[in-house]
Scaffold this motif. Structure first.
Motif, PDB file in Angstrom:
ATOM      1  N   ALA A  95       0.854  -1.200   0.000  1.00  0.00           N
ATOM      2  CA  ALA A  95       0.000   0.000   0.000  1.00  0.00           C
ATOM      3  C   ALA A  95       0.880   1.235   0.000  1.00  0.00           C
ATOM      4  N   ILE A 106       3.246   2.186   3.110  1.00  0.00           N
ATOM      5  CA  ILE A 106       2.728   1.849   4.440  1.00  0.00           C
ATOM      6  C   ILE A 106       2.431   0.359   4.518  1.00  0.00           C
ATOM      7  N   PRO A 152      -0.019  -2.410   4.669  1.00  0.00           N
ATOM      8  CA  PRO A 152      -1.440  -2.406   4.284  1.00  0.00           C
ATOM      9  C   PRO A 152      -2.381  -2.907   5.379  1.00  0.00           C
ATOM     10  N   SER A 153      -1.851  -3.592   6.375  1.00  0.00           N
ATOM     11  CA  SER A 153      -2.750  -4.075   7.437  1.00  0.00           C
ATOM     12  C   SER A 153      -2.649  -3.205   8.691  1.00  0.00           C
ATOM     13  N   ALA A 154      -1.797  -2.212   8.676  1.00  0.00           N
ATOM     14  CA  ALA A 154      -1.638  -1.348   9.855  1.00  0.00           C
ATOM     15  C   ALA A 154      -2.593  -0.163   9.759  1.00  0.00           C
ATOM     16  N   PRO A 155      -2.893   0.461  10.902  1.00  0.00           N
ATOM     17  CA  PRO A 155      -3.730   1.660  10.853  1.00  0.00           C
ATOM     18  C   PRO A 155      -3.089   2.729   9.977  1.00  0.00           C
ATOM     19  N   ALA A 156      -3.875   3.308   9.086  1.00  0.00           N
ATOM     20  CA  ALA A 156      -3.340   4.305   8.153  1.00  0.00           C
ATOM     21  C   ALA A 156      -4.270   5.499   7.979  1.00  0.00           C
ATOM     22  N   LEU A 157      -5.553   5.277   8.212  1.00  0.00           N
ATOM     23  CA  LEU A 157      -6.550   6.320   7.939  1.00  0.00           C
ATOM     24  C   LEU A 157      -7.221   6.708   9.248  1.00  0.00           C
ATOM     25  N   SER A 158      -7.521   7.987   9.397  1.00  0.00           N
ATOM     26  CA  SER A 158      -8.185   8.412  10.628  1.00  0.00           C
ATOM     27  C   SER A 158      -9.687   8.198  10.521  1.00  0.00           C
ATOM     28  N   VAL A 159     -10.366   8.190  11.646  1.00  0.00           N
ATOM     29  CA  VAL A 159     -11.818   8.005  11.645  1.00  0.00           C
ATOM     30  C   VAL A 159     -12.543   9.203  11.028  1.00  0.00           C
ATOM     31  N   LYS A 177      -5.620  -1.425  -6.640  1.00  0.00           N
ATOM     32  CA  LYS A 177      -6.755  -0.513  -6.436  1.00  0.00           C
ATOM     33  C   LYS A 177      -6.257   0.912  -6.262  1.00  0.00           C
ATOM     34  N   ILE A 205      -7.580   4.594  -4.969  1.00  0.00           N
ATOM     35  CA  ILE A 205      -8.673   5.219  -4.213  1.00  0.00           C
ATOM     36  C   ILE A 205      -8.376   6.704  -4.023  1.00  0.00           C
ATOM     37  N   TRP A 230      -4.722   6.745  -2.068  1.00  0.00           N
ATOM     38  CA  TRP A 230      -3.795   5.639  -1.857  1.00  0.00           C
ATOM     39  C   TRP A 230      -3.991   4.582  -2.935  1.00  0.00           C
ATOM     40  N   THR A 238      -3.332   0.213  -3.484  1.00  0.00           N
ATOM     41  CA  THR A 238      -2.964  -1.054  -2.855  1.00  0.00           C
ATOM     42  C   THR A 238      -2.720  -2.085  -3.947  1.00  0.00           C
ATOM     43  N   ALA A 243      -5.428  10.543  14.545  1.00  0.00           N
ATOM     44  CA  ALA A 243      -4.309   9.646  14.229  1.00  0.00           C
ATOM     45  C   ALA A 243      -4.785   8.498  13.348  1.00  0.00           C
ATOM     46  N   PRO A 244      -3.873   7.866  12.633  1.00  0.00           N
ATOM     47  CA  PRO A 244      -4.265   6.695  11.838  1.00  0.00           C
ATOM     48  C   PRO A 244      -4.880   5.618  12.736  1.00  0.00           C
ATOM     49  N   ALA A 245      -6.028   5.090  12.327  1.00  0.00           N
ATOM     50  CA  ALA A 245      -6.723   4.093  13.149  1.00  0.00           C
ATOM     51  C   ALA A 245      -7.275   2.940  12.324  1.00  0.00           C
ATOM     52  N   LEU A 246      -7.526   3.199  11.053  1.00  0.00           N
ATOM     53  CA  LEU A 246      -8.180   2.198  10.211  1.00  0.00           C
ATOM     54  C   LEU A 246      -7.230   1.803   9.088  1.00  0.00           C
TER      55      LEU A 246
END
Lengths: 296, 296
Positions: A7, A30, A32-39, A107, A109, A123, A125, B34-37
């Motif tokens: 990713a 980054i 791809p399975s770690a947190p990368a995007l905020s809520v 992909k 996005i 991003w 992936t 912060a990154p979470a998802l």
């Protein structure tokens, strides 16, 4: 597809006028399975963004240019900033270089960004593709499902975003679940006034004698990059191709039919609403051999 | 709304049979910016999930139970695992305790999870609400927009997910942009066969004499928690309330009209498609005073 193995977060170029030979400093690799995007991401909160899925065969990303062009088309329909095409091409090239042998999917996005944030989030992936051998060789059963719209809705009401490949795919996913409930593998959307549209994640082509027909891409259809590529291939082989308004009733009279998409490629349809349809396996194998060859 | 000040990731209870007094070990407080998802989240890839927005007044979360019930209703329509209501109540209580004085908004999000992952992803956020004083007192201009569907679509085709509050809100956001392009503040969706539905993020009520009418919540409307609460209040004051099929033409004959939602509350409509509508400011102030009082 399997979980992503690669990713890349992208800082979108602020202007499409920017002429840069190298966008690598706008990419951040980054996990791809770690947190990368905020809520606060509007993609997660409202499905507010667009995407593309590109097939990769032995490290070669297929039809990159049509996908990047379609991303820009979706962005325009959704009032998103125009994507910098060269930046996306370079991101795809980096992702493709990470794909192993065999079939993968990249992909792209582009999200509207974080709520009240300054800029879109973007991003790419890369993930190994699912094994679609059975769909390509044995075929798929489909059911027709009402899309709820009449065939004039897209032209009349552009805010319905028909024809944009948005992240708001909950209905597409619900249609696939409904198809499975009915014992089928996939669905074909039809309008309330009896016109054939497309599948939730694929295009439809029909064969009538030596003529190949696909629903005309006005009226809210997302024109398929794979369909366009296959039409060019068929034309080069001397077949007639046609974009047409296809009445739902014509599904019953087609000689053969396929769903086409970037990763599953050509899946021959063995039954529509429980009525069997002939499959020419050798011909279909030829279509998939073409689609599996390196295409640009 | 402003950026979230508080966020809680939730590990959804596996079964709704689980009787637990305390779900606190299923919550993990995170930095909302912060990154979470992960990029594998189906909420970001496909808008595949559901949500609720709850108004908070001076630390009191309004109408929690109806929102939690509606979350469960949306989950059922989308074939998501049934939310454990007590777990969500406790998450909302924790979020409410973090809200400062004044008006805030708590969002509940339940996503289908990570692609090929084992379970849904869930979180709540709390953020200061935007200042809606002008909308409540001066009112809003609205335009009617075609929703593309006829009034039978929801019943006929449940896979269209009408009536579910999904994360696939790209069309709702596009409709708001269209309204702004037309010089209005908000939109009212109508069906192709001329029936009034709802606003992209609000319910509609009309006043005709001493009778208050809202479009009947069959036919693809998301029934508004604020509308239900306000109807109970109006009934207690001796007014007649009615759920009805509202022809688009009736918008022109209403004495007054409001859009109702959990955070903006009652916004009086000053014009529909450019035709002015009277606003009873004192009466509207009374509605908002009720809606700003603690409600359960």
């Amino acid at each position: 597809m399997a979980a992503a193995r690669f990713a890349l977060l992208i800082t979108p170029a602020e202007s499409t006028d920017e002429e840069r030979a190298d966008f690598s400093d706008s990419f951040r690799r980054i996990d791809p399975s770690a947190p990368a995007l905020s809520v606060g991401e509007l993609s997660t909160q409202r499905g507010d963004g667009i995407f593309e899925s590109i097939g990769v065969i032995d490290g070669h990303a297929q039809e990159v240019e049509p996908h990047v062009q379609r991303l820009a088309h979706s962005a325009a329909l959704c009032d998103l900033p125009e994507p910098h095409r060269e930046q996306w091409r370079q991101a795809v090239a980096l992702a493709a270089a990470e794909c192993g042998p065999g079939e993968w999917v990249i992909k792209l996005i582009l999200s509207r960004g974080v709520d009240h944030g300054p800029a879109p989030t973007a991003w790419v992936t890369a993930a190994p593709a699912a094994d679609f051998a059975a769909a390509r060789t044995e075929g798929i059963r489909v059911v027709t499902l009402d899309r709820g719209y009449d065939s004039g809705a897209a032209e009349r009401s552009p805010w319905l975003l028909l024809g944009a490949k948005t992240l708001s795919y909950a209905v597409n996913m619900a249609a696939l679940r409904e198809a499975h409930l009915r014992g089928a593998d996939d669905a074909i959307f039809v309008t309330t006034d009896g016109v054939v549209l497309e599948a939730p994640t694929a295009s439809l082509i029909l064969r009538c004698g030596d003529r190949f027909v696909t629903p005309a891409p006005h009226g809210g259809i997302l024109q398929g990059t794979t369909q366009i590529s296959l039409f060019a291939h068929l034309e080069a082989q001397g077949y007639a191709t046609e974009y047409a308004t296809v009445p739902t009733a014509d599904l019953a009279t087609a000689d053969q039919a396929w769903l086409l998409s970037s990763v599953r490629l050509a899946a021959p349809i063995t039954a529509i609403d429980g009525v069997g349809l002939a499959v020419d396996h050798a011909f279909t194998d030829g279509l998939n051999a073409y689609l599996l060859s390196a295409r640009d």
